[in-house]
Design an enzyme around this catalytic site. Structure first.
Site, mmCIF file in Angstrom:
data_model
loop_
_atom_site.group_PDB
_atom_site.id
_atom_site.type_symbol
_atom_site.label_atom_id
_atom_site.label_comp_id
_atom_site.label_asym_id
_atom_site.label_seq_id
_atom_site.Cartn_x
_atom_site.Cartn_y
_atom_site.Cartn_z
ATOM 1 N N ASP A 75 33.518 4.871 -30.049
ATOM 2 C CA ASP A 75 32.107 4.586 -29.805
ATOM 3 C C ASP A 75 31.910 3.248 -29.117
ATOM 4 O O ASP A 75 32.801 2.388 -29.094
ATOM 5 C CB ASP A 75 31.307 4.630 -31.110
ATOM 6 C CG ASP A 75 31.727 3.553 -32.100
ATOM 7 O OD1 ASP A 75 32.937 3.338 -32.246
ATOM 8 O OD2 ASP A 75 30.848 2.928 -32.737
ATOM 9 N N GLU A 129 32.504 2.858 -35.255
ATOM 10 C CA GLU A 129 32.956 1.544 -35.728
ATOM 11 C C GLU A 129 31.880 0.492 -35.546
ATOM 12 O O GLU A 129 31.851 -0.503 -36.285
ATOM 13 C CB GLU A 129 34.226 1.126 -34.967
ATOM 14 C CG GLU A 129 34.897 -0.143 -35.475
ATOM 15 C CD GLU A 129 34.390 -1.419 -34.810
ATOM 16 O OE1 GLU A 129 34.738 -2.512 -35.307
ATOM 17 O OE2 GLU A 129 33.645 -1.341 -33.801
#
Length: 362
Positions: A75, A129
């Site tokens: 991400d 994350e």
């Protein structure tokens, strides 16, 4: 969509970085990139691949004496007029170039091109994350499939500008509250101003002398700062409450309990409420795999100033280091970029480290 991660792209860490950057994957929207990564890994005969949500894991099972993890998050933070990628000379610009799709490219490139590594390797590509821990792919997998994370050593491919950043700091957020008594601003002497009461908190913060701690040759500089102040009722009211949010970054020789005790000592006499805490991680340099990794890098490690998911591995008893091509100072910036030479050099370093047993380290 047609998978842009073609064999030609997978063979080149630079081209692979750009292809990954050009797959939009803001936190909680990683399905497209996870689908592409999963499709690639399932086609590799020397890997066994699993998926949980938008987290993809692939592993070798060669019977090696030790297992290592290469982990990177898929991400990014929200786009900021920096998508898709662009090239300017030796620099690649775009959201995620530094943090951390260039690191993800390392792991995906090696997973496909290195069938007989020195160690058994678990390649871990995880979601979310950059946001709250409850969404983090490592957290979710540790709860659902903890056996996927079993290893002797781990490398988090976070941006470190091509050097080893060992361990990480712990982090704690807390709210300090001052109280007063409301009154009309025209007759302020009838009240007690809670915002004025915050002055002593700010004075202590301004005078605070942060520790510098050396652990296994790695220096960690702590920090204690106000990050938000909230107070006030109306433009004509003396406020009866003020909240100062503080963030404490502490060396990994302290656990969260010791960190909280330190904050209560510093702010003795004030109401303090801890709202979030995450333990740090010791450098983890003693394992044979770590020593061989340091030899492959060829430079002394430094302490990681910040919190990373190495702490999650440390909590499981797995020593872990940070290593990646991106510059951590550029992470989350609009002009985030990565140097192509750092990508090539870092990929070569990891290849040296994981090269087969019959090919000694250079």
């Amino acid at each position: 969509m047609e998978n842009p991660l073609t064999p030609e792209v997978l063979a080149d860490p630079v081209g692979l970085t750009r292809a990954l950057v050009d797959i939009e994957s803001v936190s909680l929207a990683e399905k497209a990139i996870a689908d592409c990564v999963e499709e690639v890994l399932r086609a590799v005969p020397h890997l066994t691949t699993f998926r949980h949500g938008n987290t993809v894991m692939a592993r070798t099972d060669l019977g090696r004496a030790q297992r290592v993890v290469l982990a990177g998050h898929l991400d990014t933070v929200p786009l900021n007029d920096n998508f898709p990628s662009t090239m300017r000379g030796d620099l690649m610009y775009g959201c995620g170039t530094s943090d951390m799709k260039s690191g993800v490219a390392f792991a995906l490139h090696l997973a496909v091109t290195l069938p007989d590594p020195r160690y058994d390797v678990t390649y871990f590509f995880y979601e979310a994350e950059e946001i709250e821990s409850k969404y983090n792919g490592l957290t979710l997998v540790s709860e659902a499939h903890p056996e996927w994370l079993e290893a002797d050593f781990a490398v988090l491919l976070e941006p470190t500008y091509g050097i080893v950043e060992a361990g990480c700091q712990g982090t704690m957020r807390a709210i300090l509250t001052t109280h007063g008594e409301r009154a009309h601003a025209a007759r302020s002497w009838h009240g007690v101003n809670a915002i004025h009461g915050a002055g002593e908190v700010l004075r202590r913060l301004g005078a605070y002398q942060a520790r510098r701690v050396t652990i296994d040759g790695c220096d960690y500089r702590e920090g204690l700062n106000a990050v938000r102040i909230n107070g006030g009722v109306a433009g004509n009211v003396i406020p009866d409450r003020c909240e100062i949010e503080i963030n404490y970054r502490y060396a990994p020789d302290r656990d969260p309990e010791a960190a909280e005790a330190h904050l209560r000592e510093v702010f003795d006499g004030f109401e303090l409420r801890v709202t979030d805490a995450a333990a740090g991680a010791a450098p983890g340099l003693d394992s044979p795999a770590a020593q061989e990794f340091l030899a492959a890098v060829g430079a002394a490690p430094i302490g990681k100033l910040g919190w990373t998911d190495v702490a999650r591995f440390a909590a499981m008893g797995i020593p872990a280091l940070n290593f990646g091509p991106g510059d951590p100072n550029l992470a989350h910036h609009k002009d985030e970029h990565v140097e192509l030479t750092k990508i090539r050099d870092g990929a070569a370093t990891l290849h040296r480290w994981l090269s087969p047993l019959d090919r000694p380290l250079a």
